[in-house]
Design a protein around this motif. Structure first.
Motif, PDB file in Angstrom:
ATOM      1  N   TYR A 188       0.830  -1.222   0.000  1.00 18.63           N
ATOM      2  CA  TYR A 188       0.000   0.000   0.000  1.00 18.63           C
ATOM      3  C   TYR A 188       0.865   1.274   0.000  1.00 18.63           C
ATOM      4  O   TYR A 188       0.569   2.235   0.680  1.00 18.63           O
ATOM      5  CB  TYR A 188      -0.930   0.004   1.215  1.00 18.63           C
ATOM      6  CG  TYR A 188      -1.887  -1.150   1.242  1.00 18.63           C
ATOM      7  CD1 TYR A 188      -2.862  -1.289   0.246  1.00 18.63           C
ATOM      8  CD2 TYR A 188      -1.834  -2.100   2.251  1.00 18.63           C
ATOM      9  CE1 TYR A 188      -3.747  -2.364   0.265  1.00 18.63           C
ATOM     10  CE2 TYR A 188      -2.721  -3.171   2.287  1.00 18.63           C
ATOM     11  CZ  TYR A 188      -3.671  -3.294   1.283  1.00 18.63           C
ATOM     12  OH  TYR A 188      -4.544  -4.345   1.297  1.00 18.63           O
ATOM     13  N   ASP A 189       1.980   1.217  -0.723  1.00 27.66           N
ATOM     14  CA  ASP A 189       2.860   2.391  -0.836  1.00 27.66           C
ATOM     15  C   ASP A 189       2.988   2.721  -2.313  1.00 27.66           C
ATOM     16  O   ASP A 189       3.400   1.867  -3.106  1.00 27.66           O
ATOM     17  CB  ASP A 189       4.242   2.061  -0.234  1.00 27.66           C
ATOM     18  CG  ASP A 189       5.111   3.295  -0.075  1.00 27.66           C
ATOM     19  OD1 ASP A 189       4.737   4.354  -0.616  1.00 27.66           O
ATOM     20  OD2 ASP A 189       6.158   3.200   0.583  1.00 27.66           O
ATOM     21  N   ASN A 190       2.623   3.945  -2.678  1.00 26.09           N
ATOM     22  CA  ASN A 190       2.629   4.297  -4.108  1.00 26.09           C
ATOM     23  C   ASN A 190       4.011   4.674  -4.625  1.00 26.09           C
ATOM     24  O   ASN A 190       4.232   4.740  -5.820  1.00 26.09           O
ATOM     25  CB  ASN A 190       1.655   5.454  -4.372  1.00 26.09           C
ATOM     26  CG  ASN A 190       1.994   6.683  -3.556  1.00 26.09           C
ATOM     27  OD1 ASN A 190       2.455   6.573  -2.415  1.00 26.09           O
ATOM     28  ND2 ASN A 190       1.773   7.848  -4.125  1.00 26.09           N
ATOM     29  N   LEU A 191       4.982   4.934  -3.716  1.00 27.31           N
ATOM     30  CA  LEU A 191       6.272   5.449  -4.187  1.00 27.31           C
ATOM     31  C   LEU A 191       7.477   4.548  -3.920  1.00 27.31           C
ATOM     32  O   LEU A 191       8.503   4.685  -4.583  1.00 27.31           O
ATOM     33  CB  LEU A 191       6.555   6.817  -3.543  1.00 27.31           C
ATOM     34  CG  LEU A 191       5.661   7.970  -3.986  1.00 27.31           C
ATOM     35  CD1 LEU A 191       6.012   9.232  -3.222  1.00 27.31           C
ATOM     36  CD2 LEU A 191       5.787   8.219  -5.478  1.00 27.31           C
ATOM     37  N   ASN A 192       7.416   3.670  -2.937  1.00 25.06           N
ATOM     38  CA  ASN A 192       8.652   2.975  -2.525  1.00 25.06           C
ATOM     39  C   ASN A 192       8.578   1.460  -2.694  1.00 25.06           C
ATOM     40  O   ASN A 192       9.167   0.729  -1.899  1.00 25.06           O
ATOM     41  CB  ASN A 192       8.942   3.299  -1.053  1.00 25.06           C
ATOM     42  CG  ASN A 192       8.943   4.786  -0.797  1.00 25.06           C
ATOM     43  OD1 ASN A 192       9.814   5.490  -1.267  1.00 25.06           O
ATOM     44  ND2 ASN A 192       7.939   5.266  -0.078  1.00 25.06           N
TER      45      ASN A 192
END
Lengths: 329, 433
Positions: free
Chosen positions: B130-134
């Motif tokens: 649930y992390d859009n960047l990492n």
């Protein structure tokens, strides 16, 4: 022409004069700050005067640096006599005084707040660091000359076989560059020792200093949510650089499941999450306040754009430090 | 002898971490690449041990039995005390720490925490569901440092001591390997001076009080460079085998800067011989192939076993663009930015290279000095190239360029050695008396 230039640059009085201007150049910064930037001197304005005073100390520092380089090349060419070495010795003593004073000023800045020196005296830390570098270089150069005078002598041009005179020149240049490079290493080591008190102080700081003020929200979440909870956090970016950084906050919240608010842009996705916790960030600062809760319409904005309708919202914990909510979609 | 003991300690640390990794990643340890990766390192270690013992026997047989006493005067004592003081300060700071640094919190120590929670490395990408960047983050760096933290926390005597102390111990090992190699070629005083300027160097001292990959990486790559340097000087086989071990296994600590390419290229050129083509090509090929094996095996683990997404985009356009941009002046922007953020260390490396270039005759005569000079040259060039290509991929390239000071610390002992060598071997200065 070249000989004349060399004679002029080798005059001890020239180096001492340059060095005195160099030492006094921070006073120009003080003058600029109080009488040119903050108070228009004698009621008239000279265009560029402020810039001139700003860059003049840098120009002087570069000039003394170049004069040092010239003196060192003269040393390699065996043209430095006792009077020159005495001049360097006097300058070295003055440099020690300057380095101590510069270090005290830098500590003053670190003990107070960033830009303290400029705000009060018009002097910047980078200006002091560059001047310290030049002063330390002179000191090391003098020590080098002293040590080699005691232990070595410089081979004269006649001692080289005629067919390798050009080699002798490149060897001298190579030695000069190597000494300059090694002096740089010594200065970087000196910088470590000068900064030791500051490093000791900085490394004693806790997570509240390293993560920032938002650390308190991580403590709240860690203390008031179950370990198997899902936690929503602000989107990662300039506004929430620490609290929005999922890998960073996971260290304090593991094994909780973390969900970036940037992903919560539709109800379908929110329903897959079903039940989650979140902290209220910066309730008194409008620009970084997160999330935007509308209790009348029963909606929350997690991604700064999309309104998500919720079924139930309850405050799990509330104190002066902040609030933790539980939301059901 | 000193460099051998230190090397064995460093090798055992690496092998124990590799074995732990294999024990928790059964799918990887069953793969051919996994077996080749660990097997090649074990073979290098065993062969190196045999080669050392064989060499030591010959040495003992040839000894006359007389030992020469070495002069240890006041200046040497002062230098030694300064080195001990520097390491002591690093230890003191690490002992009194109450928190870790940002990257250690986000990655290195965090992964150790996940390992304690029963997670394995191949599971870690699922944390970023649930992390859009990492999404790529947890396997962006190889596992060496995190396993080190995990060991530190779980080995009885160390568990009560802050993990930062591990980095002071790493600094001791770095100082020891530099000292023992330099003492053989530069002499006792110059070696002490070199380790003092290396240990107290602001960049190196700074990474000895941060729980990052930088210092362990510097230890392995410096050990590799210096042992290969000694091999070129003495042609002792164990130095070569251990040197290859260190250079190739450094990839398991930091992957993003491919400095093993710089070392391999420098070594290939330094050992080049027209007359003995096989004698030249074999050591070069061993170093290159084993380094590539380490690189490929980690890439295989992250992509195939763990399914970790990459963070760079490799389309034909992104490859062509940097080449076309050479004519629009893009390299100038990168060169000036990198030189500015690198700061004083870049200036020092540049001076070392320039001083070396002016004595090119000497450099061509001494292969080991040529090797160090080329390591410096290729490493600097690779850094510039890396940032040049990165500048077309991500807009935060200039921000990560600021970490160059930390990631390039391994060049400090190399430049330091060259500078001291150039000063002490100069014919311009002749000793009095």
């Amino acid at each position: 022409m070249r000989i004349k230039f060399s004679e002029i640059t080798l005059k001890p009085i020239l180096l001492i004069s340059l060095w005195l201007i160099f030492f006094l150049s921070p006073l120009l910064s003080v003058f600029r700050f109080y009488f040119v930037v903050n108070n228009n001197l004698l009621g008239f304005h000279i265009k560029g005067f402020s810039s001139l005073l700003l860059y003049f100390p840098v120009f002087i520092s570069v000039l003394v640096f170049l004069s040092l380089v010239l003196w060192f090349s003269e040393f390699i060419d065996k043209k430095l006599f006792t009077v020159h070495k005495k001049t360097l010795a006097i300058l070295s003593l003055l440099n020690i005084v300057f380095l101590v004073a510069a270090d005290s000023l830098r500590n003053l800045e670190y003990r107070n707040y960033p830009n303290f020196l400029y705000g009060n005296f018009g002097i910047t830390v980078s200006q002091l660091e560059f001047m310290s570098f030049v002063a330390a270089l002179e000191l090391i150069m003098f020590l080098f000359i002293l040590a080699y005078d005691l232990a070595f002598k410089i081979r004269g041009a006649t001692k080289w076989r005629s067919n390798i005179v050009s080699t002798a020149k490149t060897e001298k240049a190579s030695l000069f560059l190597a000494v300059a490079g090694f002096s740089g290493l010594v200065i970087l080591s000196g910088y470590t020792f000068l900064n030791l008190p500051l490093m000791i102080k900085q490394e004693k700081r806790g997570y509240d200093a390293k993560v920032g003020i938002v650390y308190k929200y991580l403590v709240l979440l860690s203390d008031h949510t179950p370990k198997n909870a899902k936690v929503i956090h602000p989107p990662q970016g300039e506004k929430w650089s620490a609290i929005g950084n999922q890998p960073l906050i996971r260290y304090f919240l593991y094994p909780r499941v973390l969900i970036s608010g940037a992903l919560l842009n539709n109800l379908e996705f929110a329903k897959t999450i079903a039940d989650a916790y979140f902290p209220e960030i910066d309730p008194t600062i409008d620009s970084t306040h997160w999330p935007k809760i509308d209790t009348i319409n029963r909606t929350i904005i997690f991604d700064e754009k999309s309104e998500i309708r919720y079924k139930k919202l309850e405050t799990i914990f509330e104190s002066e430090e902040g609030r933790v909510f539980r939301v059901l979609f | 002898m000193g460099e051998f003991i230190v090397s064995v300690i460093i090798i055992i640390v690496m092998l124990s971490k590799k074995l732990f990794f294999f024990s928790i990643e059964p799918q990887y340890s069953a793969s051919i690449l996994g077996k080749l990766e660990l097997g090649s390192l074990i073979v290098l270690f065993i062969l190196g041990m045999f080669a050392f013992i064989k060499g030591a026997r010959l040495y003992l047989r040839g000894r006359t039995g007389k030992r020469t006493s070495k002069k240890f005067d006041l200046l040497n004592l002062l230098l030694l005390v300064s080195v001990v003081f520097t390491i002591g300060m690093s230890l003191l700071i690490n002992l009194n720490k109450t928190s870790l640094h940002w990257d250690a919190i986000a990655l290195y120590d965090a992964r150790a925490k996940f390992l304690e929670g029963g997670m394995k490395f191949s599971d870690m990408p699922t944390l970023s569901k649930y992390d859009n960047l990492n999404k790529y983050y947890y396997l962006l760096y190889p596992p060496y440092t995190s396993i080190g933290h995990f060991f530190w926390r779980n080995i009885g005597i160390f568990s009560q001591v802050p993990v930062g102390v591990y980095y002071s111990v790493t600094l001791v090992l770095l100082v020891a390997i530099v000292f023992f190699v330099a003492k053989e070629s530069l002499g006792l005083r110059a070696a002490l001076l070199l380790v003092l300027v290396a240990a107290s160097n602001y960049s190196i001292f700074n990474i000895s009080i941060k729980e990052y990959t930088n210092l362990p990486y510097a230890l392995y790559i410096v050990a590799g460079i210096l042992l290969l340097f000694s091999y070129l000087k003495t042609r002792k086989l164990w130095l070569f085998l251990f040197g290859v071990f260190f250079v190739s296994s450094s990839i398991w600590i930091r992957l993003l800067e491919p400095m093993w390419i710089a070392v391999s290229l420098a070594f290939g050129i330094a050992v080049f011989s027209k007359r003995h083509l096989l004698r030249w090509s074999l050591p070069f090929a061993i170093l290159l192939v084993l380094s590539i094996l380490q690189y490929v095996s980690w890439a295989y683990f992250t992509k195939v076993i763990a399914g970790n997404p990459g963070f760079l985009n490799f389309s034909p356009m992104t490859i062509i663009e940097p080449f076309v941009a050479v004519f629009t002046g893009a390299p100038i922007v990168v060169i000036t930015t990198v030189a500015r953020v690198w700061g004083a260390p870049f200036f020092i490396h540049f001076l070392a290279l320039a001083a070396l270039l002016l004595r090119w005759r000497l450099v061509l005569q001494k292969r080991e000095i040529l090797f160090l000079g080329l390591v410096l040259f290729f490493s600097i060039s690779l850094y510039f190239l890396e940032f040049y290509f990165l500048s077309f991929q991500v807009d935060w390239w200039s921000t990560i360029a600021k970490s160059l000071d930390r990631s390039s610390t391994f060049l400090i002992p190399v430049s330091g050695y060259l500078l001291i060598y150039l000063i002490t071997s100069s014919k311009v200065l002749v000793r009095r008396g």
